[in-house]
Scaffold this active site. Structure first.
Site, PDB file in Angstrom:
ATOM      1  N   VAL A 101      19.606  -0.046  11.627  1.00 54.13           N
ATOM      2  CA  VAL A 101      20.020   0.591  10.175  1.00 54.13           C
ATOM      3  C   VAL A 101      19.642   1.847  10.484  1.00 54.13           C
ATOM      4  CG1 VAL A 101      20.233  -1.261   8.271  1.00 54.13           C
ATOM      5  CG2 VAL A 101      17.789  -0.558   9.187  1.00 54.13           C
ATOM      6  N   SER A 102      19.007   2.513  11.054  1.00 53.43           N
ATOM      7  CA  SER A 102      17.874   4.085  11.301  1.00 53.43           C
ATOM      8  C   SER A 102      19.208   5.187  11.066  1.00 53.43           C
ATOM      9  CB  SER A 102      17.675   4.163  12.470  1.00 53.43           C
ATOM     10  OG  SER A 102      17.455   5.483  13.038  1.00 53.43           O
ATOM     11  N   CYS A 103      19.246   5.697  10.879  1.00 55.48           N
ATOM     12  CA  CYS A 103      20.176   7.414  11.058  1.00 55.48           C
ATOM     13  C   CYS A 103      19.866   8.902  11.752  1.00 55.48           C
ATOM     14  CB  CYS A 103      19.997   8.341   9.090  1.00 55.48           C
ATOM     15  SG  CYS A 103      20.809   7.176   8.053  1.00 55.48           S
ATOM     16  N   ILE A 104      18.633   7.915  12.651  1.00 56.82           N
ATOM     17  CA  ILE A 104      18.129   8.583  13.704  1.00 56.82           C
ATOM     18  C   ILE A 104      17.955   8.143  14.717  1.00 56.82           C
ATOM     19  CG2 ILE A 104      17.515  11.190  12.486  1.00 56.82           C
ATOM     20  CD1 ILE A 104      15.377   9.585  12.010  1.00 56.82           C
TER      21      ILE A 104
END
Lengths: 104, 159
Positions: A101-104
């Site tokens: 779910v990370s954006c990075i």
């Protein structure tokens, strides 16, 4: 929504994006077949990355591109070469774990 | 339709060097690559500071003229306030596993993000190519940048 999918003689549960929802159903033949569906033929290096990702998942460590780069297993450039087109998504799909779910 | 409206390439123009804008740009570019979308960044005007070797580690967030800081403008202008707010934000970002600017640039480059400096802005600030990060892909005019963005499924974003 969870759907059933037939793969190399096994039935696995997947979500609408094709990610497995039950890791206990995973085995290397399934991983190999999921890779083939994403136009990837697995090499020992691919497996090394997949094993690393699965270990992190089992230890509840959230995955990100930055973490992969610091893993000591693979650098970011090589990660993109091994799994072109959305590497983290593709690798987690092959590994049989949920999409990060990370954006990075 | 062949492309079915898919986003194939993000062309992001960064014109500011306040930390929140720089991070917005980097997260969007990196996020695109993570989804298998091509990404290119055009650094122009103050955005050039984000790739300037001597400046990129000293970027600040804006405490003045930024209503979302919920801080009186007079207070935001006092010496040290901007530095304090920046330090606090950097600490929060580290908790989220957000890399510092230089490391983020290295990640972007390794991920295949193309990075361009604006020729006009470089001339204006008297910057030379050797002042900028080694990962830079080149110096472009606006026309060159538009050419880079040609093709179906390209989106352009100005920050």
């Amino acid at each position: 929504m969870i759907m059933l999918k037939e793969l190399v003689g096994n039935t696995i549960d997947v979500n609408e994006e094709g990610f497995m929802t039950d890791f206990t159903q995973w085995n290397t033949q399934i991983g190999e077949a999921l890779a083939a569906e994403n136009d990837i033929s697995m090499t020992p290096k691919h497996w090394e990355v997949i094993t690393y990702i699965q270990t992190e998942y089992k230890n509840n460590v959230p995955l990100s591109i930055r973490k992969i780069g610091k893993s000591g297993v693979v650098d970011i450039k090589e990660f993109y070469t091994l799994f072109p087109n959305a590497p983290l998504k593709t690798a987690t799909k092959i590994a049989g774990i949920p999409k990060p779910v990370s954006c990075i | 339709m062949e492309d079915q409206g898919q986003v194939k390439k993000m062309m992001i123009i960064l014109s500011k060097a306040t930390l929140e804008n720089v991070y917005a740009c980097f997260v969007l570019a990196n996020g695109a690559r993570m989804e298998g979308i091509q990404a290119e960044i055009f650094f122009t005007f103050f955005g050039l500071e984000a790739i300037h070797q001597k400046k990129l580690e000293h970027l600040h967030i804006a405490t003045v003229g930024n209503p979302a800081m919920h801080m009186p403008t007079m207070l935001g202008g006092l010496p040290g306030v901007e530095a304090l707010a920046t330090a606090m934000m950097k600490k929060e970002m580290e908790k989220l596993d957000m890399p510092p600017v230089r490391e983020f640039l290295e990640i972007l480059s390794a991920s295949g993000v193309k990075m361009w400096a604006c020729k006009l802005a470089m001339d204006m600030f008297h910057y030379k190519e050797e002042d900028l990060i080694p990962e830079l892909d080149g110096v472009l005019t606006v026309g060159d940048f538009y050419k880079q963005g040609s093709g179906v499924g390209t989106h352009m974003l100005f920050i």
